[in-house]
Scaffold this motif. Structure first.
Motif, PDB file in Angstrom:
ATOM      1  N   ASP A 117      42.089  34.959  42.282  1.00 18.13           N
ATOM      2  CA  ASP A 117      40.670  35.287  42.339  1.00 18.13           C
ATOM      3  C   ASP A 117      40.060  34.802  43.656  1.00 18.13           C
ATOM      4  O   ASP A 117      40.594  33.881  44.277  1.00 18.13           O
ATOM      5  CB  ASP A 117      39.986  34.558  41.159  1.00 18.13           C
ATOM      6  N   ASP A 118      38.955  35.401  44.045  1.00 20.83           N
ATOM      7  CA  ASP A 118      38.203  34.995  45.246  1.00 20.83           C
ATOM      8  C   ASP A 118      39.115  34.915  46.465  1.00 20.83           C
ATOM      9  O   ASP A 118      38.966  34.015  47.302  1.00 20.83           O
ATOM     10  CB  ASP A 118      37.518  33.632  45.038  1.00 20.83           C
TER      11      ASP A 118
ATOM     12  N   GLU B 125      36.020  42.784  44.585  1.00 17.07           N
ATOM     13  CA  GLU B 125      34.955  42.236  43.735  1.00 17.07           C
ATOM     14  C   GLU B 125      33.592  42.495  44.344  1.00 17.07           C
ATOM     15  O   GLU B 125      33.395  42.343  45.551  1.00 17.07           O
ATOM     16  CB  GLU B 125      35.094  40.708  43.657  1.00 17.07           C
TER      17      GLU B 125
HETATM   18 MG    MG Z   1      36.031  36.203  42.064  1.00 20.41          MG
END
Ligand code: MG
Ligand code: C2E
Ligand code: MG
Ligand code: MG
Length: 278
Positions: free
Chosen positions: A180-181, A237
């Motif tokens: 993620d990220d 995202e």
């Molecule tokens: Mg994220």
């Protein structure tokens, strides 16, 4: 005068800190009860395939509706939960609720989708974590291929070998793993290639830069190409605008999770959307 002002500023600061500490202590004691009081719930944000335009998965996002203070952001709740150790029961509750929800949708014979669940570093570090995941799958009846765990680079608090070992165990269960990220911390490419992961989630900051900042846009393209060449799929995202989506499509990004398509929604709303898609 300057001194007086300085002093006042100091006093103001000190009482502000006291206020903040008090508020955090109150929130903490409330968080202890939030789970039993049914104040926690989950919203699900769809991930849309850029090839088919269909929903391929959803990410579960924790919500806390405090009886007096109203909705509290997970960016407040999660760090508080981590500090107090509450992340373990809360994280387990999220995992179980999300897996059960995905199974409920499947039992309605809606085409199956992936359920992505955020796992914080301290949860991941917990020696019981893998057992917990196995138990949740068994309890809810969800097949592992419909679960994805999202980890961030914050797991780097652990030894790299230990991280890889744990990820291999998770993968062996048949569960997908996403970073993620991606791109926000010190992403070591040498390490990335050794991680048994399936996807990377490009952080919103690079998506925001599309059409705005040529460096961010270049990084967005580079992340997609990197994912492709490592055999990983790439989710972007936080896409909000049409030009971002068009750019990501041209750059062959696989999926988008952003307000342009859907905001996080409750289970009933997701159910309707999934049913209409058939
Ligand atoms: Mg994220
Ligand atoms: P994340 O995992 O990176 O989740 C994506 C965040 O981006 C979500 O914020 C989502 O609402 C937001 N987002 C998605 N698309 C857009 C967009 O187009 N525009 C804008 N402005 N925002 C968008 P949210 O729900 O506030 O969650 C924030 C963070 O809290 C998450 O970031 C995740 O790190 C953490 N979090 C949420 N739920 C959980 C949980 O159950 N467990 C753990 N450990 N962390 C969680
Ligand atoms: Mg996430
Ligand atoms: Mg984030």
């Amino acid at each position: 005068r300057a001194r007086e002002k300085g002093r006042n500023q100091y006093l103001l600061c000190s009482s502000e800190i006291k206020g903040a500490v008090k508020k955090e202590m109150q929130l903490t004691s409330h968080l202890y009860r939030a789970l039993e009081n049914d104040e926690l719930y989950i919203e699900y944000q769809p991930q849309v395939s850029l090839k088919t335009g269909k929903i391929t998965g959803v990410e579960s996002l924790l919500r806390w509706k405090h009886p007096q203070l109203g909705l509290i952001s997970p960016s407040v709740t999660i760090p508080l939960a981590e500090k107090t150790g509450l992340i373990n029961p809360i994280g387990e509750w999220v995992l179980e609720t999300a897996c059960r929800q995905n199974k409920i949708w499947q039992d309605m014979s809606i085409p199956p989708i992936l359920m992505a669940v955020n796992i914080s570093a301290s949860q991941f570090k917990n020696p019981l974590f893998i057992k917990q995941v196995e138990q949740v799958l068994k309890k809810t009846g969800l097949k592992p291929e419909f679960l994805e765990v999202e980890i961030t680079e914050s797991i780097a608090i652990m030894e790299f070998a230990e991280i890889v070992g744990k990820l291999i165990e998770i993968k062996a269960l048949g569960i997908s793993i996403a970073i993620d990220d991606f791109g926000t911390e010190y992403s070591s490419l040498g390490r990335l290639k050794k991680l048994p992961i399936h996807r990377i989630k490009m952080d919103k900051q690079f998506v925001d830069g599309i059409g705005q900042n040529h460096k961010d846009q270049a990084i967005a393209t580079a992340i997609i190409d990197l994912g492709k060449s490592l055999g990983l799929s790439v989710v972007a995202e936080g896409a909000e605008f049409e030009d971002q989506v068009a750019f990501l499509k041209t750059s062959q990004c696989d999926e988008i999770q952003g307000f342009y398509y859907y905001k996080p929604l409750n289970a009933a709303a997701i159910e309707k959307i999934l049913k209409n898609e058939e």
